[in-house]
Design a protein around this motif. Structure first.
Motif, PDB file in Angstrom:
ATOM      1  N   GLY A   1      26.043  -9.856  24.633  1.00 45.19           N
ATOM      2  CA  GLY A   1      24.722  -8.799  23.898  1.00 45.19           C
ATOM      3  C   GLY A   1      24.772  -7.620  24.676  1.00 45.19           C
ATOM      4  N   VAL A   2      25.884  -7.522  25.586  1.00 52.10           N
ATOM      5  CA  VAL A   2      26.090  -6.361  26.624  1.00 52.10           C
ATOM      6  C   VAL A   2      26.781  -5.560  26.284  1.00 52.10           C
ATOM      7  N   PRO A   3      25.945  -3.709  25.861  1.00 50.87           N
ATOM      8  CA  PRO A   3      27.422  -2.842  25.640  1.00 50.87           C
ATOM      9  C   PRO A   3      28.573  -3.068  26.192  1.00 50.87           C
ATOM     10  N   PRO A   4      29.949  -2.970  25.782  1.00 53.57           N
ATOM     11  CA  PRO A   4      31.186  -3.117  26.548  1.00 53.57           C
ATOM     12  C   PRO A   4      31.132  -1.491  27.556  1.00 53.57           C
ATOM     13  N   ALA A   5      30.640  -0.913  27.589  1.00 53.49           N
ATOM     14  CA  ALA A   5      30.271   0.098  28.412  1.00 53.49           C
ATOM     15  C   ALA A   5      29.585  -0.031  29.759  1.00 53.49           C
ATOM     16  N   ALA A   6      28.163  -0.491  29.234  1.00 49.61           N
ATOM     17  CA  ALA A   6      27.797  -1.442  30.145  1.00 49.61           C
ATOM     18  C   ALA A   6      28.224  -2.425  30.890  1.00 49.61           C
ATOM     19  N   PHE A   7      28.855  -2.992  29.867  1.00 49.08           N
ATOM     20  CA  PHE A   7      29.844  -4.336  31.210  1.00 49.08           C
ATOM     21  C   PHE A   7      31.037  -3.964  31.749  1.00 49.08           C
ATOM     22  N   LEU A   8      31.885  -3.193  31.619  1.00 50.32           N
ATOM     23  CA  LEU A   8      33.005  -1.353  32.451  1.00 50.32           C
ATOM     24  C   LEU A   8      31.570  -1.556  33.397  1.00 50.32           C
ATOM     25  N   ALA A   9      30.677  -0.582  33.239  1.00 36.99           N
ATOM     26  CA  ALA A   9      30.039  -0.278  34.837  1.00 36.99           C
ATOM     27  C   ALA A   9      29.713  -0.645  35.617  1.00 36.99           C
ATOM     28  N   ALA A  10      29.211  -1.784  35.149  1.00 31.38           N
ATOM     29  CA  ALA A  10      28.642  -3.529  36.511  1.00 31.38           C
ATOM     30  C   ALA A  10      29.855  -3.712  36.831  1.00 31.38           C
ATOM     31  N   VAL A  11      30.613  -4.004  36.323  1.00 31.77           N
ATOM     32  CA  VAL A  11      31.824  -4.587  37.126  1.00 31.77           C
ATOM     33  C   VAL A  11      32.647  -3.474  37.864  1.00 31.77           C
ATOM     34  N   VAL A  12      32.763  -1.585  37.734  1.00 33.53           N
ATOM     35  CA  VAL A  12      33.540  -1.281  38.038  1.00 33.53           C
ATOM     36  C   VAL A  12      31.911  -0.678  39.605  1.00 33.53           C
ATOM     37  N   HIS A  13      30.655  -1.450  39.356  1.00 35.74           N
ATOM     38  CA  HIS A  13      29.460  -1.093  40.016  1.00 35.74           C
ATOM     39  C   HIS A  13      30.138  -2.559  41.430  1.00 35.74           C
TER      40      HIS A  13
ATOM     41  N   LEU B   1      33.445  12.261  24.278  1.00 33.43           N
ATOM     42  CA  LEU B   1      34.025  11.577  23.499  1.00 33.43           C
ATOM     43  C   LEU B   1      32.936  11.855  21.901  1.00 33.43           C
ATOM     44  N   ASP B   2      33.264  11.416  20.899  1.00 36.85           N
ATOM     45  CA  ASP B   2      33.066  10.949  19.572  1.00 36.85           C
ATOM     46  C   ASP B   2      32.589   9.401  19.946  1.00 36.85           C
ATOM     47  N   PRO B   3      31.320   9.369  18.841  1.00 36.87           N
ATOM     48  CA  PRO B   3      31.075   8.237  19.581  1.00 36.87           C
ATOM     49  C   PRO B   3      31.547   6.983  19.597  1.00 36.87           C
ATOM     50  N   GLN B   4      32.471   6.699  18.312  1.00 41.11           N
ATOM     51  CA  GLN B   4      33.132   6.248  17.275  1.00 41.11           C
ATOM     52  C   GLN B   4      34.147   5.811  18.197  1.00 41.11           C
ATOM     53  N   VAL B   5      35.092   6.957  18.924  1.00 38.74           N
ATOM     54  CA  VAL B   5      35.604   6.823  19.729  1.00 38.74           C
ATOM     55  C   VAL B   5      35.504   6.020  20.787  1.00 38.74           C
ATOM     56  N   SER B   6      34.492   6.409  21.714  1.00 38.30           N
ATOM     57  CA  SER B   6      33.860   6.128  22.575  1.00 38.30           C
ATOM     58  C   SER B   6      33.340   4.699  22.671  1.00 38.30           C
ATOM     59  N   TRP B   7      33.440   4.137  21.608  1.00 40.59           N
ATOM     60  CA  TRP B   7      33.023   2.775  21.661  1.00 40.59           C
ATOM     61  C   TRP B   7      34.120   1.621  21.530  1.00 40.59           C
ATOM     62  N   GLY B   8      34.416   2.148  20.497  1.00 41.83           N
ATOM     63  CA  GLY B   8      36.391   1.550  20.547  1.00 41.83           C
ATOM     64  C   GLY B   8      36.983   1.226  21.470  1.00 41.83           C
ATOM     65  N   MET B   9      37.219   2.520  22.768  1.00 39.48           N
ATOM     66  CA  MET B   9      37.755   1.812  23.696  1.00 39.48           C
ATOM     67  C   MET B   9      36.808   1.769  24.959  1.00 39.48           C
ATOM     68  N   ALA B  10      36.044   1.865  24.118  1.00 41.09           N
ATOM     69  CA  ALA B  10      35.486   0.762  25.799  1.00 41.09           C
ATOM     70  C   ALA B  10      36.042  -0.824  25.131  1.00 41.09           C
ATOM     71  N   GLU B  11      35.619  -0.706  24.133  1.00 43.83           N
ATOM     72  CA  GLU B  11      36.050  -2.481  23.223  1.00 43.83           C
ATOM     73  C   GLU B  11      36.831  -2.874  23.897  1.00 43.83           C
ATOM     74  N   ARG B  12      38.291  -1.785  23.867  1.00 45.66           N
ATOM     75  CA  ARG B  12      39.098  -2.640  24.316  1.00 45.66           C
ATOM     76  C   ARG B  12      39.376  -2.788  25.716  1.00 45.66           C
ATOM     77  N   LEU B  13      38.889  -1.346  26.531  1.00 45.06           N
ATOM     78  CA  LEU B  13      38.820  -1.443  27.667  1.00 45.06           C
ATOM     79  C   LEU B  13      38.590  -3.279  27.870  1.00 45.06           C
ATOM     80  N   ALA B  14      37.195  -3.813  28.237  1.00 46.18           N
ATOM     81  CA  ALA B  14      36.489  -4.520  28.131  1.00 46.18           C
ATOM     82  C   ALA B  14      37.076  -5.899  28.208  1.00 46.18           C
ATOM     83  N   GLY B  15      38.321  -5.274  26.509  1.00 44.53           N
ATOM     84  CA  GLY B  15      38.861  -6.795  26.390  1.00 44.53           C
ATOM     85  C   GLY B  15      39.371  -6.493  27.643  1.00 44.53           C
ATOM     86  N   ASP B  16      40.410  -5.533  27.891  1.00 43.78           N
ATOM     87  CA  ASP B  16      41.862  -5.676  28.836  1.00 43.78           C
ATOM     88  C   ASP B  16      41.447  -6.021  29.911  1.00 43.78           C
TER      89      ASP B  16
END
Length: 321
Positions: free
Chosen positions: A224-236, A197-212
């Motif tokens: 201080g934890v990037p939203p994608a890292a938060f999502l990966a940790a919870v999925v793990h 994904l485009d970096p900005q699109v990827s970041w915005g999508m990760a923020e929305r999914l992390a918020g949900d």
């Protein structure tokens, strides 16, 4: 490949099985089931020859239900969606979000299968599969399941990157019961495709999914934890719990493959390659100590002014411009 798209515009990589392969798997299962049924029936007839007609009829009905309904349900439950026919054809029954099925899914599929497969010789099941865009019969619709192909080229399958080491086990007490399957599906498919994904699109999508996800669990992402890292940790964490429920025991690992260094930043170019002497994939905490997010590269620019005060510590990731 049959691609499915979620409401969050994330491509679903589950490959629904086509009708011919499902029919072949069903024929194999039915041949085996009816062979076992006939053998058991002949044995019971010899053993219950002295019973009256009512008792013999009750034994016949019980044999039919146990062998042709109960055994397939037990096999699908214990094998996590792979009967003998599906195993031979490379198919598996999974939940709508791609997770393994449980007893309740197999029970609903088996109960409805009595009507759409046994009583109608599979005509209803074939018609329903042809009408459905995802090839699901009525039992799949009511159970929330999908028959998918397992045998696919390895190069075409995505994987969920492993979270940063400092987040391992951090969400072990998190309540995940309120997270719907659709959100899990969107998160997992985002993680497997975020590098495309485009970096900005990827970041915005990760923020929305992390918020949900935070709204469903009641626990926001750590500061201080990037939203994608938060999502990966919870999925793990969820995959670890699924593996423990499926196979038992504590400390059961899950097959989450590690990502490349810098996988958790807002943009792929936010991190430099490890310096000489550093090992690939080395992690450094914000500020430069401990374990945390990947070490960022030093930004290009003029030298800091000594009169401007001490430099602020690095945050560990760079948001998109």
């Amino acid at each position: 490949m049959s691609e499915l798209v979620t409401g969050e515009a994330v491509t679903l990589e589950l490959r629904p099985a086509k009708l011919p392969s499902r029919v072949l798997a069903l024929l194999i299962d039915m041949v085996v089931a009816w062979s076992v049924y006939l053998a058991v029936t002949l044995g019971l007839l010899a053993a219950t020859a002295s019973l009256d007609d009512a008792a013999a009829a009750a034994v016949a009905v019980a044999t039919f239900v146990l062998v042709l309904v109960g055994v397939p349900i037990a096999v699908e439950t214990l094998s996590h969606g792979r009967s003998l026919g599906k195993l031979a054809c490379g198919l598996r029954v999974v939940r709508d979000d791609g997770g393994p099925i449980r007893f309740r899914h197999a029970l609903v599929r088996g109960a409805i299968g009595v009507v759409e497969i046994l009583m109608t010789f599979g005509v209803v099941a074939c018609v329903a599969s042809l009408v459905s865009a995802r090839g699901r019969r009525l039992g799949d619709v009511f159970a929330g399941t999908l028959v998918v192909r397992e045998r696919v080229p390895a190069s075409r399958t995505g994987y969920v990157p492993a979270p940063p080491p400092r987040l391992a086990g951090r969400f072990s007490e998190l309540d995940l019961s309120g997270v719907p399957d659709g959100l899990w599906l969107a998160i997992r498919q985002y993680l497997t495709r975020m590098g495309q994904l485009d970096p900005q699109v990827s970041w915005g999508m990760a923020e929305r999914l992390a918020g949900d996800l935070a709204a469903r669990t009641g626990a926001p992402a750590p500061e201080g934890v990037p939203p994608a890292a938060f999502l990966a940790a919870v999925v793990h964490e969820r995959q670890t719990r699924e593996a423990q429920r499926a196979f038992g025991g504590g400390g059961v690992g899950v097959g989450v493959q590690g990502g490349a260094p810098g996988a958790w930043g807002g943009a792929p170019d936010s991190y430099a390659a490890p310096a000489s002497g550093d090992s690939a994939g080395q992690w450094a905490a914000p500020g430069g100590t401990g374990a945390g997010v990947p070490r960022p590269s030093a930004p290009a620019g003029p030298a800091p002014d000594p009169a401007a005060g001490p430099e602020r510590p690095a945050t560990g990731f760079v948001p998109p411009a």
